[in-house]
Every structure is written in structure tokens, then in C-alpha cells.
Design an enzyme around this catalytic site. Structure first.
Site, short mmCIF file in Angstrom:
data_model
loop_
_atom_site.label_atom_id
_atom_site.label_comp_id
_atom_site.label_asym_id
_atom_site.label_seq_id
_atom_site.Cartn_x
_atom_site.Cartn_y
_atom_site.Cartn_z
N ASN A 157 0.81 -1.24 0.00
CA ASN A 157 0.00 0.00 0.00
C ASN A 157 0.84 1.27 0.00
O ASN A 157 0.49 2.26 -0.64
CB ASN A 157 -1.01 -0.01 1.15
CG ASN A 157 -0.34 -0.09 2.51
OD1 ASN A 157 0.72 -0.68 2.66
ND2 ASN A 157 -0.95 0.50 3.50
N GLY A 233 1.64 -5.88 7.43
CA GLY A 233 0.73 -6.55 6.52
C GLY A 233 -0.50 -7.06 7.24
O GLY A 233 -0.93 -6.47 8.23
N SER A 234 -1.04 -8.17 6.75
CA SER A 234 -2.31 -8.65 7.28
C SER A 234 -2.13 -9.49 8.53
O SER A 234 -1.09 -10.12 8.74
CB SER A 234 -3.04 -9.48 6.22
OG SER A 234 -2.42 -10.74 6.11
N THR A 237 -1.42 -13.27 7.75
CA THR A 237 -0.01 -13.57 7.44
C THR A 237 0.82 -13.53 8.71
O THR A 237 1.72 -14.35 8.90
CB THR A 237 0.54 -12.55 6.41
OG1 THR A 237 -0.33 -12.55 5.28
CG2 THR A 237 1.93 -12.92 5.95
N ALA A 238 0.51 -12.59 9.59
CA ALA A 238 1.27 -12.46 10.84
C ALA A 238 1.14 -13.71 11.70
O ALA A 238 2.09 -14.11 12.37
CB ALA A 238 0.78 -11.24 11.61
N GLU A 255 3.17 -5.14 12.48
CA GLU A 255 2.26 -4.00 12.33
C GLU A 255 1.14 -4.44 11.40
O GLU A 255 1.36 -4.64 10.21
CB GLU A 255 3.00 -2.80 11.72
CG GLU A 255 4.10 -2.25 12.61
CD GLU A 255 3.56 -1.60 13.89
OE1 GLU A 255 2.38 -1.23 13.91
OE2 GLU A 255 4.33 -1.48 14.85
N CYS A 289 -3.49 1.37 6.54
CA CYS A 289 -3.98 0.68 7.74
C CYS A 289 -4.59 1.64 8.74
O CYS A 289 -5.32 1.22 9.64
CB CYS A 289 -2.84 -0.13 8.38
SG CYS A 289 -1.41 0.89 8.76
N GLU A 470 6.84 0.96 16.72
CA GLU A 470 7.94 1.51 15.95
C GLU A 470 8.02 3.00 16.22
O GLU A 470 7.01 3.63 16.50
CB GLU A 470 7.71 1.26 14.45
CG GLU A 470 7.68 -0.23 14.11
CD GLU A 470 7.30 -0.52 12.65
OE1 GLU A 470 7.99 -1.33 12.03
OE2 GLU A 470 6.31 0.07 12.16
#
Length: 489
Positions: A157, A233-234, A237-238, A255, A289, A470
Site C-alpha cells: 500500500n 501486513g495482514s 499472514t502475521a 504492524e 492501515c 515503531e
């Protein structure tokens, strides 16, 4: 014909140990605004990741022993080089991602440049701790060392913006990196690789392996010599990354997504609230996000807000991203566009009202963009809180507007999703602003504004929105290993 066609296509190569290396197989990457294949991206796997990790390991001793000042100077040089080519980077980002040229020029690329400048500066100002225990004749102090090879996985993105947000702190702290950008948006990462040597980044400090999450990403996450993974990401996936990295006890910074509420009280200044909430709903096609996708409006101003908000949303111009007058470009892919549209259909099936946008208004596109992945800003009203449109991250130009009565009620409803990344509160009552901000389960709360960021401060979410933060101090802590040393004298 395909031969001639493939000659004109941009073909990317992996960047390993300071050299561009061709790959044995490639995948197509599309231009979202035309639907045509735009470039070919390496389909890397175990072998390529292995080579990149090897190069990063080899570069680590020299890079990690450089002083923060030496690393800082190199980061600043890299920032200058990217800034010098800002227009070329912006054009490539817009074409590759579908975002408008205006957003790429004013947000993505300037922020990528600033990420390097910011960490080049912040690395010079961290201090370690020291305590004394005079009764037992001891002093203690802490020492921070780089961790090793950092695996960095960034999304499609905000491609260069979020990749550099990871690379900059990782190398500023003295780590070496293997980065894997999204296979859908790899061009600006490849362009950056061309500038590394000129900036003085030694070979092997930054390696970039292109490919899919399932192949290249997985190989990186599973590699025993990569002690830390930073991923944006999503949530899905995490979960996979967490499972795969558990046997190696890797340190993770995740994140993830958001289902961010805007809470608009009846004393809000609508002249500021409406334009800002349009941006927070539809900027970058809603593919951020931090975008607002649930708008709670106090009942006494609900119908006025809705009327004004929809009228303004209808003025947004959707079209060719390279047209500087356009407000919104194309969504990332055909599949993603279908997914976003399916949420609008579900809302309609549940009895919600689509007030503008998808399926309601006609989308007129320029001739060359007929096959692109475009969608109008879409506003849905009367959605139930339990609807998937109010619970799941849509990640497109769709926002749901609902009414509320009391402060307590809206806080409970705002908190009733699995995510907790960002929230916005609109009110001119200072006491209320502080009260509500404290009670929202959200890593970031903006009041009477949106997306105003100080990179010094922690960025990240609660619940399913991620693990870790972060920022200047937070990224430094993540990318270094702390050691406590005790000396008896």
C-alpha cells in the site's frame, strides 16, 4: 508477439551482496490503472534467500563495528540521492501501486526520504544507562549491540514509505538486512538498490529479494540465521509468521490491520471534521492501515453530517493516477477490487443503504483506464455493528456511518472489534477528548485531526493490530540487543 512485448517490459532483479542477480523464474506485476502487465518480478525462494542471508552475514562484522556517526552520514547520503530523483520515484510508485501521482509526490517519496534522515539523526542521540551500588562496591551499565541479520517484509500500500521505515532503523543500529517488498509493488525498492553503492552502503548490508510471501517470505521467516523479523501486513499472514518463527525464538515486530473508528460528537467543528474524515476514509484509495472505516456520529447531528459528507464524497474525482487533478487512483489488483466490492454487496444484502459510490453512481473513466481497478468513494449507512462490514478490515474506499447517543455507548461500540490500531475523536470539549482517548483500545488516537505523526513517538496497535511499536526509541530497542554489565571495583 509476446517476445516483442516482453522486451519492452521492465524486468527486475534481486539485489544480493551489492550486485543485481537474475532469477530463474519470474511473476507478472500489473499496472492497476490499466490492467496490463507492467513488469516482471523475480519469483525468489529458498535459494535466493539463502544467498542474501549469506551476504548479509558476511557484511555484518564490518558494518556493525562502524560508529553511529559513520552510519548516520551514509543514511543521509542515501536520503539525498532518493530526494534528487523524487519525481522518477513518484512516477514509478504511482504507476506500480495505482495511487495518485499527487499522493506519491507529497506523501510516499518525501516520507521515504525523511525515514532515512530521521533515523540518521536519532541514532546519534540514544544513551545507555548506568547505576551504582556503592554499598557492595559495584556499578552496572547497559550496552546495546546490533542483533544481526534483520528480515524485513513490507506491504503493497505504501511500498517505499514502509520499506524504508524498516530499513532505516535496522541499518542505523548496525544490523544488515534482507528485505522482501510486496511482489505487487517492487519497482521503487529496486530503484533504491541502484543508489546504495553511491551512498556508501557497503555490499551485503542491504539485500533485497523479490517474490511472494508464500515462497520468498516464508524462506526468510524460516531461516535460522535471521534472528528478527519486522513485518507490516495482514493479521492472517502475521499468524503464519508467528508459527513459523516460534521454533527459532525470533523477535517479532508485527504492524497489522485496523478497523479504525472516527467518533464525532455533536460539538465537533464540521467544517474541519468533514474534509479530514473524507481524507481519512479515502486517501490512497482507503488502502492505509490507519484509514477510518467506521464513522460514529452523535444522533443530533447525524443527518446533517451524512448529507454534507456524502455531497463532498461525490465530488472526489477518480481516474488516471498520473492526472494531477485526480483525488483517487486505482486499487492494487483485480482480486482486491472484487474483495472490496463484495463487502458493499454484503452490506446491501443485510439491508444497509449505500448512499454513494459503488453500484449507485456511474464511474466515468478515461479511454486508457477502462480495464483498470477503479472504484468510487463509497459511503454506507445503517450498518449493524455485528456486520462483517463493521468488523473486518475492508482496506478500500468504503466507510460505514452509524449514529450513537452517549459517550459510554460509543466507546463500547468502538472497542467491539478485534483490532485496535487508530481512532479519531472529534469534539471541542477538552475534558471529553482526554476521557474518550484514554478509554479507546487503540495504539493511536487523533483528536480533531488525522495522520499527524511525530516519528519520535510509538507507532503500533493493540489486540489483532499487532505486536510491538515503531518509532525513534521503540525501533532502536527492537533492532538492538541490550546487555547489562556489572563491574565490582
Amino acid at each position: 508477439q509476446t517476445m516483442a512485448h516482453s522486451k519492452t517490459l521492465l524486468v527486475l532483479e534481486n539485489f544480493i551482496g551489492g550486485k543485481f542477480v537474475p532469477c530463474s523464474s519470474y511473476i507478472d506485476s500489473y499496472n492497476p490503472s490499466t490492467g496490463d502487465v507492467y513488469c516482471r518480478v523475480p519469483d525468489s525462494g529458498k535459494e535466493e534467500v539463502e544467498a542474501a542471508v549469506k551476504a548479509a552475514k558476511a557484511a555484518f562484522p564490518v558494518w556493525s563495528s562502524k560508529s553511529p556517526l559513520e552510519r548516520s552520514q551514509i543514511l543521509n547520503k542515501l536520503a539525498d540521492l532518493i530526494e534528487h530523483e523524487l519525481e522518477a520515484f513518484a512516477q514509478a510508485e504511482s504507476k506500480d501501486q495505482g495511487k495518485t501521482i499527487t499522493v506519491a509526490r507529497t506523501m510516499d517519496i518525501p516520507r521515504a526520504v525523511y525515514n532515512f534522515r530521521f533515523f540518521a539523526s536519532s541514532i546519534l542521540h540514544h544513551t545507555t544507562e548506568c547505576t551504582e551500588m556503592s554499598t557492595v562496591g559495584c556499578m552496572h551499565y547497559t550496552s546495546r549491540m546490533p542483533v544481526g541479520v534483520a528480515g524485513l517484509i513490507s506491504p503493497w500500500n505504501l511500498p517505499l514509505y514502509l520499506l524504508t521505515w524498516k530499513i532505516a532503523p535496522a541499518i542505523a543500529c548496525g544490523n544488515t538486512v534482507v528485505a522482501k517488498p510486496s511482489e505487487m509493488t517492487s519497482v521503487t525498492a529496486w530503484m533504491m538498490c541502484k543508489l546504495l553503492e553511491k551512498a556508501g552502503v557497503p555490499h551485503g548490508v542491504v539485500n533485497v529479494v523479490f517474490g511472494t510471501g508464500a515462497k520468498a517470505g516464508e524462506a526468510l521467516v524460516c531461516h535460522p540465521d535471521v534472528p528478527l523479523i519486522s513485518f507490516t501486513g495482514s493479521t492472517l499472514t502475521a499468524q503464519r509468521i508467528t508459527e513459523k518463527s516460534a521454533p527459532h525464538c525470533k523477535r517479532l515486530s508485527l504492524e497489522l490491520g485496523g478497523k479504525n473508528p472516527a467518533i464525532i460528537f455533536d460539538d465537533a467543528d464540521l467544517t474541519q471534521c468533514i474534509p479530514t474524515t473524507l481524507r481519512s476514509s479515502f486517501l490512497n484509495q482507503g488502502e492505509i492501515c490507519l484509514c477510518t472505516s467506521r464513522i460514529f456520529v452523535q444522533r443530533s447531528i447525524y443527518s446533517e453530517f451524512l448529507k454534507r459528507f456524502v455531497a463532498e464524497a461525490k465530488k472526489w474525482k477518480v481516474g488516471n493516477p498520473s492526472d494531477p487533478t485526480v483525488d483517487m487512483g486505482a486499487l492494487i489488483s483485480k482480486e482486491h477490487l472484487e474483495k472490496v466490492r463484495s463487502y458493499v454487496k454484503k452490506a446491501q444484502a443485510e439491508g444497509a443503504r449505500v448512499l454513494c459510490g459503488e453500484g449507485v453512481d456511474a464511474l466515468a473513466l478515461p479511454t486508457g483506464n477502462q480495464k483498470g481497478y477503479f472504484m468510487l468513494p463509497t459511503v454506507i449507512a445503517e450498518v449493524k455493528d455485528e456486520s462483517c462490514c463493521m468488523q473486518e478490515e475492508i482496506f478500500g474506499p468504503v466507510t460505514c456511518v452509524v449514529a450513537f447517543d452517549t459517550e459510554d455507548e460509543v466507546i463500547e461500540r468502538a472497542n467491539s472489534v478485534k483490532y485496535g490500531l487508530a481512532a479519531t475523536v472529534w469534539s471541542s470539549n477538552v475534558g471529553r477528548v482526554h476521557r474518550v482517548a484514554r478509554r479507546l483500545q487503540s495504539g493511536l488516537v487523533w483528536t480533531n485531526c488525522w495522520l499527524v505523526r511525530d516519528l519520535n513517538l510509538p507507532f503500533g496497535g493493540m489486540k489483532a493490530s499487532g505486536i510491538g511499536r515503531e518509532g525513534a526509541k521503540d525501533s532502536y530497542e527492537f533492532f538492538t540487543e541490550v546487555k547489562t554489565i556489572t563491574i565490582k571495583h
